[in-house]
Structure formats: C-alpha cells, structure tokens
Enzyme design. Structure first.
Site, PDB file in Angstrom:
ATOM      1  N   ASP A  74     -69.902  53.823 -56.998  1.00 45.35           N
ATOM      2  CA  ASP A  74     -70.807  54.799 -57.161  1.00 45.35           C
ATOM      3  C   ASP A  74     -71.329  56.247 -57.411  1.00 45.35           C
ATOM      4  OD1 ASP A  74     -73.633  54.536 -56.324  1.00 45.35           O
ATOM      5  OD2 ASP A  74     -72.747  54.206 -53.348  1.00 45.35           O
TER       6      ASP A  74
ATOM      7  N   ASP B 139     -81.845  52.213 -53.653  1.00 43.04           N
ATOM      8  CA  ASP B 139     -81.269  50.932 -52.461  1.00 43.04           C
ATOM      9  C   ASP B 139     -82.186  50.631 -52.793  1.00 43.04           C
ATOM     10  OD1 ASP B 139     -79.156  52.284 -52.895  1.00 43.04           O
ATOM     11  OD2 ASP B 139     -78.632  52.602 -50.670  1.00 43.04           O
TER      12      ASP B 139
HETATM   13  C1  GLA Z   1     -74.890  53.898 -52.139  1.00 44.46           C
HETATM   14  C2  GLA Z   1     -75.390  52.333 -52.953  1.00 44.46           C
HETATM   15  C3  GLA Z   1     -75.739  51.820 -51.335  1.00 44.46           C
HETATM   16  C4  GLA Z   1     -74.513  51.459 -51.135  1.00 44.46           C
HETATM   17  C5  GLA Z   1     -73.836  52.927 -49.955  1.00 44.46           C
HETATM   18  C6  GLA Z   1     -72.688  52.871 -50.123  1.00 44.46           C
HETATM   19  O1  GLA Z   1     -76.647  54.435 -51.597  1.00 44.46           O
HETATM   20  O2  GLA Z   1     -76.818  52.671 -53.695  1.00 44.46           O
HETATM   21  O3  GLA Z   1     -75.206  50.288 -52.529  1.00 44.46           O
HETATM   22  O4  GLA Z   1     -73.279  51.051 -51.939  1.00 44.46           O
HETATM   23  O5  GLA Z   1     -74.496  53.942 -50.970  1.00 44.46           O
HETATM   24  O6  GLA Z   1     -72.535  54.461 -49.128  1.00 44.46           O
END
Ligand code: GLA
Length: 401
Positions: A160, A215
C-alpha cells in the site's frame, strides 16, 4: 498446464528486457525478471472490504474452510489475502511481528493451514513508515520483510501507499520487487498506490497487478471520503484497457458482491464488468455466510471464463448514449464477449453490432447469454435485448466454423 499465448510470450520477453529503468536521477535495476505468476487475472479473497481491521487466525481459517466448502475454490479462487492490521510491532532485530492476540499461532502455522487446503496465502504491507491502518510499514525493512514473508510461506504481497514521504511510487515499488525476487520464493506483488501515478505506464516490469483507483465503496455510485461507488470506479477504468497484459493487470479493486450495499442485479453488473476489464476477481465478502445469489454470481463459470480468457486482452467500452453502454472484449480463438449495460432507472433496449465486435456483418455466430444460459445459433449483424435497470446482458459470441 495453461497454454501460453503469443501475447504472453511477447510480454515475457518484454519483461526480461525491461529490467533496468531510469526514474528521475536514480537508475533502478531489477536484478531478476518478474516471475511469471499470473498469466490470467488472479482470483481469490481479501479480508478488507468486509472485515477491515477485525482480522484473526480464527477468521482466516474459517474463510479458508469456506472457500473450499462453498465451491469458490472449485470455481478458481485461490489466493487468501490478509489485508491491513495483522501486524503489531517489530522485535529488537526489526523483524515484523503479527498481533500475538489475534494470531497466537503465528503466520507460518496459518500459511501452512491455508496451503493444506490447496490455497495460496497473502499478506499486506505498506511502502511507508506506517500502513494506512497505522501499523508498522516496510520502509527501510523491505529486504528483511521479504525474507520473513518467504520463510512464512507467503505467496502474495499487497503493498500500500500510506505515509510514504517524498519517494516516487516507481522507486518504492521497485525496491520491494527487488526484495521479493531476492527472497527465494515466488511472490505476487500487488501494487496499491490508487492509480495516482498511472502505474500501467511503469509497473509492468515491477508488479503483477496495480490498483487504478481509490478504494471501492459498496454502493452503486458516488464518493465517500477516498472511496468510490461502482459506476465511478467503472468510469475511471474505462480508458485504461491498453495498459493491461498477461502477468500485469489493471486492478479496479476488490469485489463487493455479497456485502449488502447493492442489489443482486447491480452485483451481476459489477461482476460482469470486472470480467470485461480482465480484472483480478478478489472476493471481499464473508465466504462462510454466502446467500444463494452471492454464490451464484461469484461462481458463474461462464463469466469467470471471460475474465480468465488466455489471450489476456482487456475489454473496453465502445458505445455510450446517456445511461446505455456497450462493452466488448476480444477473446482467444476469434471469440468475443459483450456486455450491454443499462445504468438508468427504466428498462432499455440495447444491442451490440458485429462492427463493434470487429466481425464481418454477415458472419453467423452462436450467442450465449451468460446469465440466462440461453444459446442462440445463426445470429448475424447484431444482437440485442431488453436490459433491466442497473443490469446487464452479457454474451459470448462464437463465430460458426
Ligand atoms: C488502503 C487500500 C485498501 C486497504 C486499506 C487498509 O485504503 O487502498 O484497499 O488495503 O488501505 O488500511
């Protein structure tokens, strides 16, 4: 064994040639080529969409059991990935430690359990000092973490992009790619920088899939903080088709099918468009409590077969008028897939033409409706039907031989 098509062979040569590249003033050398792990888009499950930080070894064992018992494994779902919040701290030597209360048996035992079910095991980390959930990230510990993952038996790393400081994504992901390749184990690198730097342009030598957006949110449309509803995610992915290829896929984020925020019709549309996008099919629901519709959608073998087509060419939107859309995808052996998509609130007639499919107008084909199962032979010129609000008709078009 899967047949490696010409596209894949080309890509593999390209990947091997492109192991050194220049980023700003730095030259980043990847000593080893990217391992060929995903000739077709990956299929699996990830904890984040449904469970967030509420992960534990009990949950993961339960989901592994359910992946087998529900028929998901038989449908092709393989990777079981723990997202954020499994990590707690580092020991005095800097080794990453799982949360001892939630993972008392440790990660090796859990990976062994997942492997004993014939599944693959994935973990999450972050290129910055902290993960998005505030746990220790891998910055400065990349090689140490990669060695640890290899020892535990990790098959997939989602990496990430929170708390990363001034490094470019290309530089940061290259370091982790080098670390994973030096670890002695084949590990998928799932890049997650939300599409900020258009990773499809630089990530092929580095990672196996890359997020293209923020997301996903379990809603038909709209924006909530950094998350986007289904229609918004689809629109952000519609023009990226040229950037995907076998072993390097655009990732429009994990599936929300079965999480309750959309209707069954909307989830069918979600799954259909993901198959047209050659997207990773990573379920994000509770596999131990799937209702019949959720299981029916996630295990639709014909829609999965489109997603997993060995040519590996991503589909695209070729027509749009108001709320109505036509998507097409070229498949191996001259077949085509099409989705007639109605984003509107009233039923609508939509058709795909043979010209949109790049087929000769008089060519006769069989049209297989992948949700109703109906097959129609001898169709030429166009195919259409009445599409429900927020729904799709999805077909496989097979030219008569
Ligand atoms: C980010 C990623 C998500 C998830 C969260 C976890 O937002 O894009 O897919 O992995 O972090 O904290």
């Amino acid at each position: 064994m899967r047949r490696l098509g010409p596209a894949l062979l080309c890509l593999s040569l390209f990947t091997q040639a492109a192991t050194a590249q220049t980023v700003g003033h730095e030259t980043l050398k990847l000593d080893a080529p990217k391992p060929l792990l995903l000739p077709t888009p990956p299929m699996g499950w990830n904890s984040w969409n449904k469970f967030g930080c509420n992960v534990s070894e009990t949950l993961i064992r339960q989901q592994a059991d359910a992946m087998v018992a529900s028929g998901m494994k038989a449908a092709g779902y393989t990777y079981l990935v723990i997202d954020d919040c499994w990590q707690k701290s580092r020991d005095a030597d800097g080794n990453i430690q799982p949360d001892p209360e939630r993972f008392p048996s440790g990660m090796k035992a859990l990976a062994d359990y997942v492997h004993s079910k014939g599944l693959k095991f994935g973990l999450y980390s972050d290129a910055g000092a902290l993960t998005c959930g505030g746990r220790p990230g891998s910055a400065g510990h990349e090689f140490q973490d990669a060695r640890q993952y290899a020892k535990w038996g990790v098959d997939w790393l989602k990496y990430d992009w929170c708390y990363t400081g001034p490094r470019t994504p290309e530089a940061a992901y290259t370091i982790m790619a080098k670390a994973l390749r030096a670890s002695g184990r084949d590990i998928v690198l799932s890049i997650c920088e939300w599409g900020n730097s258009r990773p499809g342009r630089w990530a092929h030598p580095i990672g196996h899939l890359w997020r293209t957006t923020g997301d996903i949110w379990d809603a038909w449309k709209g924006k909530k903080e950094w998350s986007h509803g289904l229609l918004d995610i689809i629109d952000m992915n519609a023009d990226l088709w040229a950037e995907a290829a076998p072993n390097g896929w655009n990732d429009p984020d994990m599936l929300e099918v079965g999480n309750g925020g959309m209707t069954t019709t909307e989830y069918e549309s979600h799954f259909s468009i993901w198959a047209m996008l050659a997207a990773p099919l990573i379920a994000g629901n509770d596999l131990s409590r799937m209702d019949a519709d959720t299981r029916r959608i996630l295990t639709n073998a014909e829609v999965i077969r489109v997603d997993q087509d060995p040519l590996g060419r991503q589909g695209r939107r070729v027509w749009r008028q108001g709320d109505l859309e036509v998507w097409v995808r070229t498949l191996a052996d001259g077949e085509r897939a099409a989705v007639l998509f109605n984003r509107g609130e009233a039923p609508a007639d939509i058709k795909v033409t043979w010209a949109q499919l790049d087929l000769a107008p008089h060519l006769k084909a069989q049209v297989h409706d992948l949700w109703s199962g109906r097959k129609t032979r001898g169709v030429s010129g166009e195919y259409g039907g009445r599409v429900a609000p927020h729904g799709v008709i999805m077909v496989r078009v097979t030219p008569a031989s």
